[in-house]
Design an enzyme around this catalytic site. Sequence first.
Site, PDB file in Angstrom:
ATOM      1  N   GLU A 111      13.224 -46.915   2.119  1.00  7.62           N
ATOM      2  CA  GLU A 111      14.205 -46.060   1.431  1.00  7.62           C
ATOM      3  C   GLU A 111      13.416 -45.066   0.606  1.00  7.62           C
ATOM      4  O   GLU A 111      12.866 -45.419  -0.434  1.00  7.62           O
ATOM      5  CB  GLU A 111      15.107 -46.912   0.535  1.00  7.62           C
TER       6      GLU A 111
ATOM      7  N   GLU B 108      11.038 -32.860  -3.562  1.00  6.66           N
ATOM      8  CA  GLU B 108      11.830 -33.702  -4.454  1.00  6.66           C
ATOM      9  C   GLU B 108      11.201 -33.650  -5.844  1.00  6.66           C
ATOM     10  O   GLU B 108      10.030 -33.984  -6.020  1.00  6.66           O
ATOM     11  CB  GLU B 108      11.822 -35.139  -3.928  1.00  6.66           C
TER      12      GLU B 108
ATOM     13  N   LYS C  13       8.145 -57.523  -5.393  1.00  7.69           N
ATOM     14  CA  LYS C  13       7.227 -56.793  -6.268  1.00  7.69           C
ATOM     15  C   LYS C  13       8.028 -55.664  -6.903  1.00  7.69           C
ATOM     16  O   LYS C  13       8.207 -54.597  -6.328  1.00  7.69           O
ATOM     17  CB  LYS C  13       6.036 -56.210  -5.504  1.00  7.69           C
TER      18      LYS C  13
ATOM     19  N   CYS D  29      17.354 -40.779  -6.028  1.00 12.46           N
ATOM     20  CA  CYS D  29      16.994 -40.327  -4.678  1.00 12.46           C
ATOM     21  C   CYS D  29      18.143 -39.552  -4.055  1.00 12.46           C
ATOM     22  O   CYS D  29      17.934 -38.667  -3.240  1.00 12.46           O
ATOM     23  CB  CYS D  29      16.644 -41.527  -3.822  1.00 12.46           C
TER      24      CYS D  29
HETATM   25  P1  NAD Z   1       6.331 -45.135  -5.620  1.00 12.77           P
HETATM   26  O1  NAD Z   1       6.282 -44.965  -4.134  1.00 12.77           O
HETATM   27  O2  NAD Z   1       5.231 -44.608  -6.435  1.00 12.77           O
HETATM   28  O3  NAD Z   1       6.410 -46.699  -5.960  1.00 12.77           O
HETATM   29  C1  NAD Z   1       7.405 -47.522  -5.403  1.00 12.77           C
HETATM   30  C2  NAD Z   1       6.910 -48.950  -5.379  1.00 12.77           C
HETATM   31  O4  NAD Z   1       5.823 -49.041  -4.471  1.00 12.77           O
HETATM   32  C3  NAD Z   1       6.382 -49.444  -6.726  1.00 12.77           C
HETATM   33  O5  NAD Z   1       6.757 -50.777  -6.910  1.00 12.77           O
HETATM   34  C4  NAD Z   1       4.871 -49.316  -6.552  1.00 12.77           C
HETATM   35  O6  NAD Z   1       4.148 -50.171  -7.366  1.00 12.77           O
HETATM   36  C5  NAD Z   1       4.723 -49.677  -5.086  1.00 12.77           C
HETATM   37  N1  NAD Z   1       3.485 -49.224  -4.454  1.00 12.77           N
HETATM   38  C6  NAD Z   1       2.671 -48.205  -4.837  1.00 12.77           C
HETATM   39  N2  NAD Z   1       1.602 -48.131  -4.024  1.00 12.77           N
HETATM   40  C7  NAD Z   1       1.740 -49.113  -3.093  1.00 12.77           C
HETATM   41  C8  NAD Z   1       0.970 -49.536  -1.976  1.00 12.77           C
HETATM   42  N3  NAD Z   1      -0.173 -48.946  -1.656  1.00 12.77           N
HETATM   43  N4  NAD Z   1       1.426 -50.562  -1.224  1.00 12.77           N
HETATM   44  C9  NAD Z   1       2.586 -51.165  -1.527  1.00 12.77           C
HETATM   45  N5  NAD Z   1       3.363 -50.818  -2.588  1.00 12.77           N
HETATM   46  C10 NAD Z   1       2.940 -49.807  -3.359  1.00 12.77           C
HETATM   47  O7  NAD Z   1       7.751 -44.559  -6.066  1.00 12.77           O
HETATM   48  P2  NAD Z   1       8.360 -44.503  -7.536  1.00 12.77           P
HETATM   49  O8  NAD Z   1       7.655 -43.426  -8.294  1.00 12.77           O
HETATM   50  O9  NAD Z   1       8.426 -45.868  -8.104  1.00 12.77           O
HETATM   51  O10 NAD Z   1       9.856 -44.059  -7.227  1.00 12.77           O
HETATM   52  C11 NAD Z   1      10.248 -42.750  -7.007  1.00 12.77           C
HETATM   53  C12 NAD Z   1      10.476 -42.501  -5.526  1.00 12.77           C
HETATM   54  O11 NAD Z   1      11.371 -43.463  -4.988  1.00 12.77           O
HETATM   55  C13 NAD Z   1      11.132 -41.166  -5.258  1.00 12.77           C
HETATM   56  O12 NAD Z   1      10.502 -40.516  -4.192  1.00 12.77           O
HETATM   57  C14 NAD Z   1      12.544 -41.532  -4.868  1.00 12.77           C
HETATM   58  O13 NAD Z   1      13.213 -40.612  -4.066  1.00 12.77           O
HETATM   59  C15 NAD Z   1      12.371 -42.831  -4.189  1.00 12.77           C
HETATM   60  N6  NAD Z   1      13.620 -43.589  -4.200  1.00 12.77           N
HETATM   61  C16 NAD Z   1      14.325 -43.770  -3.043  1.00 12.77           C
HETATM   62  C17 NAD Z   1      15.536 -44.441  -3.052  1.00 12.77           C
HETATM   63  C18 NAD Z   1      16.356 -44.660  -1.795  1.00 12.77           C
HETATM   64  O14 NAD Z   1      17.235 -45.506  -1.806  1.00 12.77           O
HETATM   65  N7  NAD Z   1      16.118 -43.938  -0.731  1.00 12.77           N
HETATM   66  C19 NAD Z   1      16.026 -44.936  -4.261  1.00 12.77           C
HETATM   67  C20 NAD Z   1      15.299 -44.718  -5.414  1.00 12.77           C
HETATM   68  C21 NAD Z   1      14.088 -44.060  -5.392  1.00 12.77           C
END
Ligand code: NAD
Length: 472
Positions: A244, A378, A169, A278
């Site tokens: 992550e 963050e 997804k 991140c």
């Molecule tokens: P997000 O958590 O809003 O979304 C991430 C993914 O989860 C998307 O595909 C979203 O559709 C899905 N999602 C949302 N609600 C869900 C649910 N209830 N159940 C299952 N999946 C669901 O994050 P974002 O805004 O896409 O990304 C930014 C965040 O990601 C930041 O906090 C960043 O630090 C983190 N990030 C971490 C890493 C790492 O490697 N540690 C890398 C990149 C980004």
Amino acid sequence: MRTITKHYIDGAFVESHGREVMDVIRPTDGKTIARVTLADEEDTRRAIAAAKVGFATYGASTKEERAALLRRLHEAAMARIDDLTAMMVEEYGGVVQFARPIVESGINAFLASEKALQEIPLTRGWGKTTVTLEPVGVAGLITAWNANALFMCLKIASAVAAGCTVVIKPSEMSALQATVLMEALHEAKPPKGLLNVVIGLGNVVGAELVRNPDVAKISFTGSVAVGEQIMRDGAKTMKRVTLELGGKSPTILLDDAALDQAIPAALVMAFLNSGQACAAGTRLLVPRSQLDEVKRGIREAMKAFPVGDPADPKTAIGPMVSQKQYDRVQSYIRKGIEEGAEVLVGGEGHPKGFEAGYFVKPTVFVNVKNDMTIAREEIFGPVLSVIAYEDDDDAIRIANDSRYGLHAAVIGTDLQRARRVASQLRAGRVVINGMTDDPQAPWGGFKYSGVGREYGRYGMEAFLETRAILEA
Ligand code: NAD
């Protein structure tokens, strides 16, 4: 206007059962560039069912078969690297000077996983005991929008090496990139049911993956809030999880650092991927005695970080991905000012000449205390907090005084000393003297930055279960 109405299920691009349509907005000008028909629960369940059937055979594949497939996937993705990069630039607004290497490192993850697969003994034995490493089953891979192709490749590579079939997804904001990648990977002729991609919302497709008993594992990249929810909801079906999550990474400038090199290196880490990274080094820890010199150095070095069209190779900082992300960054800049930090560079609003789209001013705050909101939360944008410290122990204390622990950096001339400091940082990865990468080194966080590790053998192990057979 492009339209995407298909998902990739059971080896074919199939029409969406879900009917909801979402616009894809270009971050440089806020214009709609595509429309995507989003998946519903039924699309997701079809994909899970295909992955379940696929697992019956692929789960029993040999090392050689998996290795050959990983090489084919690498070749097929590499053939489309230009398209993947262009899509990351257009859809997400990633600057091309970063987008290209990040896409490339994703594609190279297929070879890194092949190497890990060759090196991990999948069977060990002694006496009458045999221990094997078994694929965990169908895996749900959920990605964020800031480096979607990298996350997809990384997770697919580890899962395929381990013998898992997957339902991916992608972030709903990365539909174009995800589609190009799947067109590319389809050319590698993966077995039917091995790779499935369902484009949809987190609370629809993601939630179904988390709740479905036929999914054994979730590998997730995204926010802490969603990570917590996945852990909680996944518990009902005893999901294995890799999370992550976010970061608030410290960069420690030791007092013997050569500032003319150290400051640009620290800014590169702070403004990585326009700050939407991140791992971004968003807290810069500076010896109090050198603060004035560092401030002068930052003002000068910021000239090398121009805001602009992300497709221009000279641009260092592109737009934020969305209006929501623009507003979020603005609110943190405002909060920093309200809490008494001083704006050294940047500030609120659009940079001059970039009023359309979601461009923000790269901003450096000084006089930041580590308990201010801008030092704790963050932001996920190009906002750097400069924090003064007294001595090495104080720097280590401040660096570790965070709920996050994803990434950290130490910059200094005396390598022994830099290593000593690095060894005391509570972070999953610490780089010394500049941003660097190693596809076999683990990636992942301490504390709220996540659970588990990705990359190389660590990433592959996250998709394996251990089975012992003992003969009487
Ligand atoms: P997000 O958590 O809003 O979304 C991430 C993914 O989860 C998307 O595909 C979203 O559709 C899905 N999602 C949302 N609600 C869900 C649910 N209830 N159940 C299952 N999946 C669901 O994050 P974002 O805004 O896409 O990304 C930014 C965040 O990601 C930041 O906090 C960043 O630090 C983190 N990030 C971490 C890493 C790492 O490697 N540690 C890398 C990149 C980004």
